[in-house]
Design a protein around this motif. Structure first.
Motif, PDB file in Angstrom:
ATOM      1  N   ALA A   1      12.107  65.819 -79.824  1.00 19.29           N
ATOM      2  CA  ALA A   1      11.452  64.946 -80.588  1.00 19.29           C
ATOM      3  C   ALA A   1       9.941  64.887 -80.678  1.00 19.29           C
ATOM      4  N   ILE A   2       9.379  65.305 -79.474  1.00 17.75           N
ATOM      5  CA  ILE A   2       7.735  65.498 -79.452  1.00 17.75           C
ATOM      6  C   ILE A   2       7.581  66.736 -80.397  1.00 17.75           C
ATOM      7  N   ILE A   3       8.281  67.842 -80.325  1.00 20.17           N
ATOM      8  CA  ILE A   3       8.078  69.074 -80.979  1.00 20.17           C
ATOM      9  C   ILE A   3       7.976  68.775 -82.586  1.00 20.17           C
ATOM     10  N   LYS A   4       8.856  67.663 -82.814  1.00 20.51           N
ATOM     11  CA  LYS A   4       8.958  67.710 -84.640  1.00 20.51           C
ATOM     12  C   LYS A   4       7.875  66.718 -84.937  1.00 20.51           C
ATOM     13  N   LEU A   5       6.952  66.033 -83.854  1.00 25.83           N
ATOM     14  CA  LEU A   5       5.710  65.250 -84.693  1.00 25.83           C
ATOM     15  C   LEU A   5       4.889  65.743 -85.391  1.00 25.83           C
ATOM     16  N   ASP A   6       4.270  64.955 -86.424  1.00 22.07           N
ATOM     17  CA  ASP A   6       3.444  65.461 -87.169  1.00 22.07           C
ATOM     18  C   ASP A   6       2.061  65.361 -86.283  1.00 22.07           C
ATOM     19  N   PRO A   7       0.983  66.222 -86.767  1.00 21.75           N
ATOM     20  CA  PRO A   7      -0.156  66.403 -86.002  1.00 21.75           C
ATOM     21  C   PRO A   7      -0.761  64.724 -85.627  1.00 21.75           C
ATOM     22  N   ARG A   8      -0.761  64.202 -86.633  1.00 26.12           N
ATOM     23  CA  ARG A   8      -1.432  62.634 -86.307  1.00 26.12           C
ATOM     24  C   ARG A   8      -0.623  61.928 -85.207  1.00 26.12           C
ATOM     25  N   SER A   9       0.684  62.024 -85.331  1.00 31.01           N
ATOM     26  CA  SER A   9       1.541  61.318 -84.572  1.00 31.01           C
ATOM     27  C   SER A   9       1.365  62.183 -83.070  1.00 31.01           C
ATOM     28  N   MET A  10       1.291  63.452 -83.031  1.00 34.07           N
ATOM     29  CA  MET A  10       1.137  64.035 -81.754  1.00 34.07           C
ATOM     30  C   MET A  10      -0.052  63.614 -80.917  1.00 34.07           C
ATOM     31  N   GLU A  11      -1.056  63.488 -81.876  1.00 39.99           N
ATOM     32  CA  GLU A  11      -2.317  62.976 -81.366  1.00 39.99           C
ATOM     33  C   GLU A  11      -2.432  61.545 -80.717  1.00 39.99           C
ATOM     34  N   SER A  12      -1.852  60.866 -81.412  1.00 35.26           N
ATOM     35  CA  SER A  12      -1.645  59.386 -80.652  1.00 35.26           C
ATOM     36  C   SER A  12      -0.584  59.435 -79.642  1.00 35.26           C
ATOM     37  N   LEU A  13       0.368  60.333 -79.689  1.00 34.03           N
ATOM     38  CA  LEU A  13       1.244  60.273 -78.398  1.00 34.03           C
ATOM     39  C   LEU A  13       0.229  60.899 -77.214  1.00 34.03           C
ATOM     40  N   VAL A  14      -0.564  61.794 -77.501  1.00 38.44           N
ATOM     41  CA  VAL A  14      -1.281  62.296 -76.278  1.00 38.44           C
ATOM     42  C   VAL A  14      -2.108  61.294 -75.858  1.00 38.44           C
TER      43      VAL A  14
END
Length: 119
Positions: free
Chosen positions: A90-103
Motif C-alpha cells: 500500500a505504501i509503494i502505491k502512494l502518490d508523492p504528497r501522501s508519501m510525504e505525509s506518511l513519513v
C-alpha cells in the motif's frame, strides 16, 4: 560482501554453530563450511531453506537488498486484515504528497513513542 561471508556473519550473529545449520538443512558440516568459504554455493532449494532458517529473504542472502525480513515477517498479521506485506504494498502505491505525509506522521509517532520511554 560475498555470499559465504554473509552466511557466516548471520550464523555468528545468532550464536549458531555450523553443525546446527547443517543439521537443519540435512547436509554435512563440510557443506556449510564450503558455503562460508566460497568453495561452493547452495542450490535454489537450499538457498530457500537458509533464508527460512535465518528468517531473512533470499534477496538479502543474494545481496540484492539490505532489507533482512524474511517471508515469515512479511506474512505477519499486524491487524485483522493487514499483514506487513499488505502495508508495504500500500505504501509503494502512494502518490508523492501522501508519501510525504506518511513519513511526517511516522516521524511524529516515533517521537511520541520515544518520549514514552523517557522516565
Amino acid at each position: 560482501m560475498r555470499f559465504g561471508s554473509l552466511l557466516a556473519e548471520l550464523r555468528k550473529e545468532r550464536g549458531i554453530l555450523q553443525k546446527e545449520v547443517a543439521s537443519c538443512l540435512n547436509v554435512t558440516v563440510a557443506t556449510i563450511s564450503n558455503y562460508e568459504n566460497g568453495v561452493h554455493t547452495p542450490d535454489f532449494e537450499t538457498l530457500v531453506k537458509l533464508a527460512d532458517f535465518f528468517d531473512v529473504s533470499t534477496d538479502y542472502l543474494l545481496q540484492r537488498t539490505d532489507y533482512k525480513a524474511g517471508i515469515n515477517t512479511l506474512n505477519e498479521q499486524l491487524f485483522v486484515n493487514y499483514t506487513v506485506s499488505d502495508l508495504l504494498n500500500a505504501i509503494i502505491k502512494l502518490d508523492p504528497r501522501s508519501m510525504e505525509s506518511l513519513v511526517d506522521y511516522y516521524e511524529l509517532l516515533s517521537l511520541r513513542n520515544s518520549s514514552k520511554h523517557v522516565i
